[in-house]
Design a protein around this motif. Sequence first.
Motif, PDB file in Angstrom:
ATOM      1  N   GLN A 105      -5.140  -7.537   3.247  1.00  0.00           N
ATOM      2  CA  GLN A 105      -3.765  -7.490   3.745  1.00  0.00           C
ATOM      3  C   GLN A 105      -2.820  -8.311   2.872  1.00  0.00           C
ATOM      4  OE1 GLN A 105      -2.124  -7.612   7.468  1.00  0.00           O
ATOM      5  NE2 GLN A 105      -3.693  -6.466   8.563  1.00  0.00           N
ATOM      6  N   VAL A 106      -3.276  -9.450   2.387  1.00  0.00           N
ATOM      7  CA  VAL A 106      -2.438 -10.247   1.492  1.00  0.00           C
ATOM      8  C   VAL A 106      -2.187  -9.487   0.189  1.00  0.00           C
ATOM      9  CG1 VAL A 106      -2.384 -12.346   0.095  1.00  0.00           C
ATOM     10  CG2 VAL A 106      -3.105 -12.453   2.475  1.00  0.00           C
ATOM     11  N   LEU A 107      -3.217  -8.826  -0.323  1.00  0.00           N
ATOM     12  CA  LEU A 107      -3.063  -8.071  -1.570  1.00  0.00           C
ATOM     13  C   LEU A 107      -2.133  -6.877  -1.391  1.00  0.00           C
ATOM     14  CD1 LEU A 107      -3.918  -7.463  -4.504  1.00  0.00           C
ATOM     15  CD2 LEU A 107      -5.852  -6.184  -3.567  1.00  0.00           C
ATOM     16  N   THR A 108      -2.411  -6.039  -0.406  1.00  0.00           N
ATOM     17  CA  THR A 108      -1.592  -4.836  -0.218  1.00  0.00           C
ATOM     18  C   THR A 108      -0.195  -5.181   0.269  1.00  0.00           C
ATOM     19  OG1 THR A 108      -2.472  -4.580   2.041  1.00  0.00           O
ATOM     20  CG2 THR A 108      -3.638  -3.451   0.254  1.00  0.00           C
ATOM     21  N   GLY A 109      -0.078  -6.153   1.165  1.00  0.00           N
ATOM     22  CA  GLY A 109       1.232  -6.515   1.691  1.00  0.00           C
ATOM     23  C   GLY A 109       2.140  -7.103   0.627  1.00  0.00           C
ATOM     24  N   SER A 110       1.602  -7.998  -0.204  1.00  0.00           N
ATOM     25  CA  SER A 110       2.428  -8.612  -1.236  1.00  0.00           C
ATOM     26  C   SER A 110       2.812  -7.605  -2.312  1.00  0.00           C
ATOM     27  CB  SER A 110       1.680  -9.793  -1.863  1.00  0.00           C
ATOM     28  OG  SER A 110       0.465  -9.359  -2.464  1.00  0.00           O
ATOM     29  N   PHE A 111       1.913  -6.689  -2.644  1.00  0.00           N
ATOM     30  CA  PHE A 111       2.209  -5.707  -3.688  1.00  0.00           C
ATOM     31  C   PHE A 111       3.229  -4.688  -3.205  1.00  0.00           C
ATOM     32  CE2 PHE A 111       1.096  -2.125  -6.554  1.00  0.00           C
ATOM     33  CZ  PHE A 111       1.363  -2.774  -7.747  1.00  0.00           C
ATOM     34  N   ALA A 112       3.075  -4.198  -1.981  1.00  0.00           N
ATOM     35  CA  ALA A 112       4.053  -3.250  -1.441  1.00  0.00           C
ATOM     36  C   ALA A 112       5.405  -3.914  -1.243  1.00  0.00           C
ATOM     37  CB  ALA A 112       3.544  -2.663  -0.119  1.00  0.00           C
ATOM     38  N   ALA A 113       5.408  -5.164  -0.811  1.00  0.00           N
ATOM     39  CA  ALA A 113       6.671  -5.875  -0.618  1.00  0.00           C
ATOM     40  C   ALA A 113       7.405  -6.069  -1.932  1.00  0.00           C
ATOM     41  CB  ALA A 113       6.399  -7.234   0.035  1.00  0.00           C
ATOM     42  N   ALA A 167      -6.708  -2.975   6.762  1.00  0.00           N
ATOM     43  CA  ALA A 167      -6.417  -3.455   5.411  1.00  0.00           C
ATOM     44  C   ALA A 167      -4.943  -3.373   5.069  1.00  0.00           C
ATOM     45  CB  ALA A 167      -7.237  -2.673   4.386  1.00  0.00           C
ATOM     46  N   PHE A 168      -4.184  -2.591   5.816  1.00  0.00           N
ATOM     47  CA  PHE A 168      -2.749  -2.433   5.563  1.00  0.00           C
ATOM     48  C   PHE A 168      -1.998  -2.792   6.842  1.00  0.00           C
ATOM     49  CE2 PHE A 168      -5.292   0.682   3.314  1.00  0.00           C
ATOM     50  CZ  PHE A 168      -4.928   0.488   1.995  1.00  0.00           C
ATOM     51  N   GLY A 169      -0.846  -3.428   6.674  1.00  0.00           N
ATOM     52  CA  GLY A 169      -0.052  -3.819   7.835  1.00  0.00           C
ATOM     53  C   GLY A 169       1.418  -3.875   7.493  1.00  0.00           C
ATOM     54  N   ALA A 170       2.235  -3.231   8.320  1.00  0.00           N
ATOM     55  CA  ALA A 170       3.679  -3.234   8.086  1.00  0.00           C
ATOM     56  C   ALA A 170       4.273  -4.624   8.265  1.00  0.00           C
ATOM     57  CB  ALA A 170       4.361  -2.229   9.016  1.00  0.00           C
ATOM     58  N   PHE A 171       3.711  -5.402   9.160  1.00  0.00           N
ATOM     59  CA  PHE A 171       4.246  -6.743   9.381  1.00  0.00           C
ATOM     60  C   PHE A 171       4.105  -7.606   8.132  1.00  0.00           C
ATOM     61  CE2 PHE A 171       3.553 -11.203  10.514  1.00  0.00           C
ATOM     62  CZ  PHE A 171       4.752 -11.489  11.143  1.00  0.00           C
ATOM     63  N   GLY A 172       2.954  -7.508   7.459  1.00  0.00           N
ATOM     64  CA  GLY A 172       2.760  -8.275   6.239  1.00  0.00           C
ATOM     65  C   GLY A 172       3.734  -7.876   5.147  1.00  0.00           C
ATOM     66  N   VAL A 173       4.012  -6.580   5.039  1.00  0.00           N
ATOM     67  CA  VAL A 173       4.987  -6.114   4.044  1.00  0.00           C
ATOM     68  C   VAL A 173       6.374  -6.664   4.374  1.00  0.00           C
ATOM     69  CG1 VAL A 173       6.076  -4.073   3.048  1.00  0.00           C
ATOM     70  CG2 VAL A 173       3.635  -4.038   3.587  1.00  0.00           C
ATOM     71  N   PHE A 174       6.739  -6.634   5.641  1.00  0.00           N
ATOM     72  CA  PHE A 174       8.040  -7.159   6.052  1.00  0.00           C
ATOM     73  C   PHE A 174       8.152  -8.646   5.769  1.00  0.00           C
ATOM     74  CE2 PHE A 174      10.428  -9.283   9.491  1.00  0.00           C
ATOM     75  CZ  PHE A 174      11.698  -8.809   9.187  1.00  0.00           C
ATOM     76  N   LEU A 175       7.118  -9.403   6.101  1.00  0.00           N
ATOM     77  CA  LEU A 175       7.147 -10.854   5.889  1.00  0.00           C
ATOM     78  C   LEU A 175       7.303 -11.189   4.411  1.00  0.00           C
ATOM     79  CD1 LEU A 175       6.763 -13.750   7.047  1.00  0.00           C
ATOM     80  CD2 LEU A 175       4.318 -13.444   6.681  1.00  0.00           C
ATOM     81  N   MET A 176       6.510 -10.524   3.559  1.00  0.00           N
ATOM     82  CA  MET A 176       6.558 -10.821   2.135  1.00  0.00           C
ATOM     83  C   MET A 176       7.861 -10.340   1.513  1.00  0.00           C
ATOM     84  SD  MET A 176       3.854 -12.510   1.660  1.00  0.00           S
ATOM     85  CE  MET A 176       4.155 -12.667  -0.099  1.00  0.00           C
ATOM     86  N   ARG A 177       8.381  -9.207   1.946  1.00  0.00           N
ATOM     87  CA  ARG A 177       9.641  -8.710   1.389  1.00  0.00           C
ATOM     88  C   ARG A 177      10.780  -9.675   1.697  1.00  0.00           C
ATOM     89  NH1 ARG A 177      14.084  -6.079   3.375  1.00  0.00           N
ATOM     90  NH2 ARG A 177      15.216  -4.749   1.897  1.00  0.00           N
ATOM     91  N   GLN A 178      10.823 -10.202   2.913  1.00  0.00           N
ATOM     92  CA  GLN A 178      11.879 -11.143   3.255  1.00  0.00           C
ATOM     93  C   GLN A 178      11.812 -12.393   2.374  1.00  0.00           C
ATOM     94  OE1 GLN A 178      13.499  -8.636   5.013  1.00  0.00           O
ATOM     95  NE2 GLN A 178      14.413 -10.476   5.872  1.00  0.00           N
ATOM     96  N   PRO A 212       3.966 -20.271  -0.066  1.00  0.00           N
ATOM     97  CA  PRO A 212       4.157 -20.473   1.378  1.00  0.00           C
ATOM     98  C   PRO A 212       4.076 -19.172   2.176  1.00  0.00           C
ATOM     99  CG  PRO A 212       5.768 -21.734   0.139  1.00  0.00           C
ATOM    100  CD  PRO A 212       5.097 -20.835  -0.844  1.00  0.00           C
ATOM    101  N   ALA A 213       4.697 -18.098   1.671  1.00  0.00           N
ATOM    102  CA  ALA A 213       4.656 -16.822   2.392  1.00  0.00           C
ATOM    103  C   ALA A 213       3.246 -16.249   2.393  1.00  0.00           C
ATOM    104  CB  ALA A 213       5.637 -15.838   1.769  1.00  0.00           C
ATOM    105  N   LEU A 214       2.544 -16.369   1.282  1.00  0.00           N
ATOM    106  CA  LEU A 214       1.163 -15.887   1.221  1.00  0.00           C
ATOM    107  C   LEU A 214       0.275 -16.648   2.202  1.00  0.00           C
ATOM    108  CD1 LEU A 214       0.753 -15.515  -2.653  1.00  0.00           C
ATOM    109  CD2 LEU A 214       0.978 -13.666  -0.990  1.00  0.00           C
TER     110      LEU A 214
END
Length: 294
Positions: A105-113, A167-178, A212-214
Amino acid sequence: MTLTISPPAPVEAPPAEVPRPRRRPSVRRAFAYLLLVVLSVAVLVPFAWMVSSSLKLDAEVFSVPIRWIPAEFHWDNFTRIWERIPLVTYLRNSVFLSLVITALQVLTGSFAAYGFAKVRFPGRDALFLAYLATIAVPWQAYMVPQYIIMQKAGLVNTHLSLILLQAFGAFGVFLMRQYYLTIPDELSEAARLDGLSEYGIWARIILPLSKPALASLALLTFVNTWNDYMGPFIYLTDNKLWTIQLGLRSFVGLYDAEYAMIMTGSVLSVLPILVIFLLGQKYFVQGIATSGMK
């Protein structure tokens, strides 16, 4: 004619500063502190009751009135539970799933963000809003279709089914994008001019600035995966694959339950989460505060 030179006037010392009286805390601040104390006690009371119940007999757990301090401490509950159920296997499965899902989730969320925050392409904002809207869809709405897909793929009763679904989560993408939005775009533009690819910008510039976000995303994902009950309950039938949350169900019988053992297992399951949170509390608070979610 005689010149008379008068002595220079004495330089007056600056007046000493009068110490200002300390300001008394306002009523609003005192009320805020009082509210925080009340909320803290409300959060800690269930935990205190769980710890107290783990040192009692089954008949004493739900005694009325509640006895917060047991009449006799049964420390042997923490040794007998290892003999009653394969707790080592359950803990190992929980650790494995939590670490793998958190890393993915950290990998996919940070990359998509990174794509939604730093890469310009047509329909970027609309696609992000559509992806973010999936958070509003309750899991029960697509629980059955997901199970059918996993059953057709032959992944039921395997850890891989839970890993692929989480393995994928919209919340993680939102958090990292912000958080990425707080990083100046000039850094990415300068890296592009130097010939660095988008993958290199993400890995060598954006990620080191996003610790910090990660850490916040990793902590939230780890806690959610560790405490997940419905996922393992639906997809895992083999006792050797159960997690700690599912393994505690072994103490629930058809007509009664061993509540003391359940509370003992709950205390043991909470300890890893407590240690991880205390170690990453600084980064967690900083990541939440700087991602626009405070």
